[in-house]
Design a protein around this motif. Structure first.
Motif, PDB file in Angstrom:
ATOM      1  N   SER A  15       0.838  -1.190   0.000  1.00  0.00           N
ATOM      2  CA  SER A  15       0.000   0.000   0.000  1.00  0.00           C
ATOM      3  C   SER A  15       0.876   1.243   0.000  1.00  0.00           C
ATOM      4  O   SER A  15       2.018   1.214   0.456  1.00  0.00           O
ATOM      5  N   SER A  17       0.631   4.730   1.696  1.00  0.00           N
ATOM      6  CA  SER A  17      -0.091   5.507   2.702  1.00  0.00           C
ATOM      7  C   SER A  17       0.470   6.915   2.738  1.00  0.00           C
ATOM      8  O   SER A  17       1.676   7.108   2.599  1.00  0.00           O
ATOM      9  N   LEU A  18      -0.404   7.867   2.948  1.00  0.00           N
ATOM     10  CA  LEU A  18       0.008   9.261   3.099  1.00  0.00           C
ATOM     11  C   LEU A  18      -0.311   9.671   4.524  1.00  0.00           C
ATOM     12  O   LEU A  18      -1.466   9.882   4.886  1.00  0.00           O
ATOM     13  N   TYR A  27       1.781  15.670   3.643  1.00  0.00           N
ATOM     14  CA  TYR A  27       1.665  14.220   3.769  1.00  0.00           C
ATOM     15  C   TYR A  27       3.021  13.554   3.624  1.00  0.00           C
ATOM     16  O   TYR A  27       3.792  13.884   2.733  1.00  0.00           O
ATOM     17  N   PRO A  29       4.871  10.080   2.822  1.00  0.00           N
ATOM     18  CA  PRO A  29       4.534   8.823   2.161  1.00  0.00           C
ATOM     19  C   PRO A  29       5.216   7.601   2.789  1.00  0.00           C
ATOM     20  O   PRO A  29       6.370   7.661   3.214  1.00  0.00           O
ATOM     21  N   LYS A  97      -5.469   3.020  -7.864  1.00  0.00           N
ATOM     22  CA  LYS A  97      -5.574   3.526  -6.493  1.00  0.00           C
ATOM     23  C   LYS A  97      -4.241   4.104  -6.031  1.00  0.00           C
ATOM     24  O   LYS A  97      -4.187   5.204  -5.471  1.00  0.00           O
ATOM     25  N   HIS A  98      -3.149   3.382  -6.273  1.00  0.00           N
ATOM     26  CA  HIS A  98      -1.829   3.859  -5.872  1.00  0.00           C
ATOM     27  C   HIS A  98      -1.410   5.076  -6.704  1.00  0.00           C
ATOM     28  O   HIS A  98      -0.799   6.004  -6.181  1.00  0.00           O
ATOM     29  N   ARG A 100      -3.405   7.319  -8.009  1.00  0.00           N
ATOM     30  CA  ARG A 100      -4.160   8.485  -7.515  1.00  0.00           C
ATOM     31  C   ARG A 100      -3.509   9.050  -6.258  1.00  0.00           C
ATOM     32  O   ARG A 100      -3.361  10.270  -6.115  1.00  0.00           O
ATOM     33  N   LYS A 101      -3.120   8.184  -5.341  1.00  0.00           N
ATOM     34  CA  LYS A 101      -2.461   8.661  -4.118  1.00  0.00           C
ATOM     35  C   LYS A 101      -1.140   9.348  -4.443  1.00  0.00           C
ATOM     36  O   LYS A 101      -0.794  10.362  -3.833  1.00  0.00           O
ATOM     37  N   TRP A 105      -0.151  13.175  -3.548  1.00  0.00           N
ATOM     38  CA  TRP A 105       1.100  13.510  -2.871  1.00  0.00           C
ATOM     39  C   TRP A 105       1.879  14.541  -3.674  1.00  0.00           C
ATOM     40  O   TRP A 105       2.420  15.495  -3.115  1.00  0.00           O
TER      41      TRP A 105
END
Length: 111
Positions: A15, A17-18, A27, A29, A97-98, A100-101, A105
């Motif tokens: 995953s 995460s931020l 954020y 990472p 999903k990754h 987009r995160k 960031w």
């Protein structure tokens, strides 16, 4: 070939995460994941270290009441802005999903 394997593994089992940092409201990472396979986590870790990453490994022992057993899991973590940029250059993600995160960031941490 190892890079492609790790990218596929990352898209399914890791995953991005931020974590919110209150000092500067940006954020932070973290790329991390967990597996029951010690060998898998340590082989991935060894490869990433050989590519210049700073990798943290953890072993978790805990009791799982759902199966009434003690469970051992192994975790791999990569922390930090520069590590994330290096990750995207060398390994990268394909999962939306990754990605987009990662875009979130980048927008928040333009500097």
């Amino acid at each position: 070939m190892m890079r492609a394997f790790i990218q596929g593994f990352a898209d399914t089992d890791l995953s991005l995460s931020l974590k919110r940092r209150y000092k500067d409201y940006k954020y932070y990472p973290v790329v991390n994941g967990v597996s029951k396979s010690k060998k898998l986590i340590y082989q991935i870790s060894d490869f990433l270290v050989s590519e210049g990453f700073r990798v943290s490994n953890f072993k978790h022992n805990y009791y799982d009441p759902r199966v009434n057993k003690k469970i051992i899991k192994y975790e791999i973590s990569i922390y930090g802005h520069l590590q994330l940029v290096t990750w995207m250059q060398i390994i990268g993600f394909r999962h939306p999903k990754h990605l987009r995160k990662f875009q979130i960031w980048k927008e928040i941490n333009k500097d």
